[in-house]
Design a protein around this motif. Sequence first.
Motif, short mmCIF file in Angstrom:
data_model
loop_
_atom_site.label_atom_id
_atom_site.label_comp_id
_atom_site.label_asym_id
_atom_site.label_seq_id
_atom_site.Cartn_x
_atom_site.Cartn_y
_atom_site.Cartn_z
N ARG A 47 4.50 22.46 -2.21
CA ARG A 47 4.89 21.84 -3.47
C ARG A 47 5.49 20.46 -3.24
O ARG A 47 5.82 19.75 -4.18
CB ARG A 47 5.92 22.71 -4.19
CG ARG A 47 5.35 24.05 -4.67
CD ARG A 47 6.47 24.98 -5.12
NE ARG A 47 7.14 24.51 -6.31
CZ ARG A 47 6.88 24.94 -7.54
NH1 ARG A 47 5.96 25.85 -7.74
NH2 ARG A 47 7.55 24.48 -8.57
N GLY A 48 5.69 20.11 -1.97
CA GLY A 48 6.32 18.83 -1.66
C GLY A 48 5.31 17.70 -1.54
O GLY A 48 4.10 17.92 -1.48
N VAL A 49 5.83 16.49 -1.53
CA VAL A 49 4.99 15.30 -1.35
C VAL A 49 5.56 14.49 -0.19
O VAL A 49 6.76 14.20 -0.18
CB VAL A 49 4.97 14.42 -2.63
CG1 VAL A 49 4.25 13.11 -2.37
CG2 VAL A 49 4.32 15.16 -3.78
N GLN A 50 4.73 14.20 0.79
CA GLN A 50 5.15 13.30 1.87
C GLN A 50 4.56 11.94 1.55
O GLN A 50 3.34 11.80 1.44
CB GLN A 50 4.65 13.82 3.22
CG GLN A 50 5.26 13.06 4.38
CD GLN A 50 5.06 13.77 5.72
OE1 GLN A 50 4.13 14.56 5.88
NE2 GLN A 50 5.93 13.49 6.68
N GLU A 51 5.40 10.96 1.38
CA GLU A 51 4.87 9.65 1.01
C GLU A 51 5.24 8.59 2.03
O GLU A 51 6.28 8.64 2.68
CB GLU A 51 5.32 9.25 -0.40
CG GLU A 51 6.83 9.10 -0.54
CD GLU A 51 7.21 8.46 -1.86
OE1 GLU A 51 7.64 7.30 -1.86
OE2 GLU A 51 7.06 9.12 -2.92
N TRP B 166 0.87 -1.18 0.00
CA TRP B 166 0.00 0.00 0.00
C TRP B 166 0.90 1.23 0.00
O TRP B 166 2.10 1.15 0.30
CB TRP B 166 -0.88 0.01 1.26
CG TRP B 166 -0.06 0.11 2.49
CD1 TRP B 166 0.57 -0.91 3.15
CD2 TRP B 166 0.36 1.31 3.13
NE1 TRP B 166 1.33 -0.42 4.17
CE2 TRP B 166 1.22 0.94 4.19
CE3 TRP B 166 0.10 2.67 2.95
CZ2 TRP B 166 1.81 1.87 5.03
CZ3 TRP B 166 0.68 3.60 3.79
CH2 TRP B 166 1.53 3.19 4.82
N GLY B 167 0.31 2.36 -0.34
CA GLY B 167 1.06 3.62 -0.30
C GLY B 167 0.11 4.79 -0.22
O GLY B 167 -1.08 4.68 -0.57
N ILE B 168 0.62 5.89 0.29
CA ILE B 168 -0.17 7.13 0.35
C ILE B 168 0.78 8.31 0.11
O ILE B 168 1.92 8.29 0.57
CB ILE B 168 -0.93 7.25 1.69
CG1 ILE B 168 -1.90 8.45 1.67
CG2 ILE B 168 0.01 7.34 2.88
CD1 ILE B 168 -2.93 8.43 2.80
N ALA B 169 0.30 9.28 -0.65
CA ALA B 169 1.09 10.50 -0.92
C ALA B 169 0.24 11.70 -0.52
O ALA B 169 -0.90 11.83 -0.95
CB ALA B 169 1.46 10.56 -2.40
N PHE B 170 0.83 12.54 0.33
CA PHE B 170 0.17 13.78 0.77
C PHE B 170 0.91 14.95 0.12
O PHE B 170 2.11 15.12 0.37
CB PHE B 170 0.33 13.96 2.29
CG PHE B 170 -0.28 12.90 3.14
CD1 PHE B 170 -1.58 13.04 3.63
CD2 PHE B 170 0.45 11.77 3.53
CE1 PHE B 170 -2.13 12.07 4.46
CE2 PHE B 170 -0.11 10.80 4.35
CZ PHE B 170 -1.41 10.95 4.82
N PRO C 283 1.41 4.77 -4.68
CA PRO C 283 1.48 5.57 -5.90
C PRO C 283 2.93 5.79 -6.36
O PRO C 283 3.85 5.75 -5.57
CB PRO C 283 0.83 6.90 -5.48
CG PRO C 283 0.93 6.95 -4.01
CD PRO C 283 0.99 5.55 -3.51
N PHE C 284 3.06 6.03 -7.67
CA PHE C 284 4.36 6.34 -8.27
C PHE C 284 4.52 7.86 -8.32
O PHE C 284 3.53 8.58 -8.45
CB PHE C 284 4.44 5.73 -9.67
CG PHE C 284 4.25 4.24 -9.66
CD1 PHE C 284 5.27 3.40 -9.23
CD2 PHE C 284 3.04 3.68 -10.05
CE1 PHE C 284 5.08 2.01 -9.19
CE2 PHE C 284 2.84 2.30 -10.02
CZ PHE C 284 3.87 1.47 -9.59
#
Lengths: 258, 258
Positions: B44-48, B36-40, B93-94
């Motif tokens: 402008r950044g992404v915490q994954e 599983w994965g999650i991206a917040f 997610p990629f």
Amino acid sequence: MCQLMAMSANVPTDARFSFSGLVARGGGTDVHRDGWGIAFYRGRGVQEFRDPQPSVDSRVAALVKSQSIKSELVISHIRQANVGAVSLENTHPFVRELWGRYWVFAHNGQLRGVRKALPLGRFQPVGGTDSEWAFCWLLAQLEQRFDSWPRSPKLLGEFIAGCSRQLHQLGVANFLLSDGRALYAHCSTRLHWLTRRAPFGVARLKDIEMEVDFSRETTPNDIVSVLATEPLTVAEPWLQMTPGSSLMMQKGRVKALD
Amino acid sequence: MCQLMAMSANVPTDARFSFSGLVARGGGTDVHRDGWGIAFYRGRGVQEFRDPQPSVDSRVAALVKSQSIKSELVISHIRQANVGAVSLENTHPFVRELWGRYWVFAHNGQLRGVRKALPLGRFQPVGGTDSEWAFCWLLAQLEQRFDSWPRSPKLLGEFIAGCSRQLHQLGVANFLLSDGRALYAHCSTRLHWLTRRAPFGVARLKDIEMEVDFSRETTPNDIVSVLATEPLTVAEPWLQMTPGSSLMMQKGRVKALD
């Protein structure tokens, strides 16, 4: 300024001990309060954790310290902002894909005039740091020099060492770069490293009360090298890199680069 | 097959409630045990956060559920592998950078013959899934069509919807794509969505015993839309997307795309 940490090993290895020492400096024993990040290569993938919070207060950092994540190659960074706001997009390490591999980069130092001196290709910075700009430039240099992922890590490392000298001219460029196969490190001012191999002994962190008896955690064939801005342990033979020099680590073994 | 979840809001919003419902399906109430994965998006950044472990057993998932991470745009995925091994590099997610923005992609479905049908540009898959291949192709299409990041999210969305129809012809292409500004979703077979706005009420998850009174968590101006393969709550008016259709979400507002 910031602090860097990396680990390279010939077997998937738990980097919690070194990470625990590093993150104590993120607002505890030292002033690097402006975020932190860690990237673990696992297979071809990268598991990353990052947080713009001080690492001593970060629940994500507490999770990383409490979990045994085994990896052959780890890069970590704690930040004290000089260029670029305190924000997630300015939190190292940075990750990009090139030639179907994830590249991870972390930098300590300040580079002047990157926008003029370092022309970019297709990789564009998302945040506002000189560090991410330098990373994008490095990837552009790699893409210009090589048509595909070079088979020889040494050849790749020597090219990166050449690029390092250009960065070194713009200021302080202590940095770590990896494609998951090898770790490339350049020292402008301060970087120390250490290789642990049999017979393993007890190591004690410098920043917090914590020690590990590596003879219980390893097999006689394990080789593990650790790299850090400042030595993480006491009473181990850390070596200081010469300013202006580069090295590579692959499966725990260290080679100097010209 | 896999399951998708996304959230779009006009204020930074805690997505724990929806994520808790989704991850229960990762080996608890359903069979999506292969990571599983999650991206917040934050600024402008992404915490994954990602893990090849089943989400019900994952300590990283437990951390995400226990922390209030506020974001205006979240994409999450739980995986049941069909193409590509269970490994970190195949975990959605990629993420890739294009035009100085991070793009995040998650897919549910199986696409046949991607290697022949979908020529790639400079973005190369790191893992072995049809999903990551399709993502790399989509980015190549975007780069070919636009010189720089299009100012109009609607124009961008309509182009992505056009690409979706090509993917749809290769099999099942339920997917979520974002540049951090808007979320673009395509439905091949199953996707549901819901908008919550004032007056807010109580919502109850379908998969686990958990309810939230959103009137206590929100202000009257908040608009929050949630998208999921299967509705996450009971007794709320989830809408089912028509197979073959696309929509975009921006700051919680939903627009159909041609």
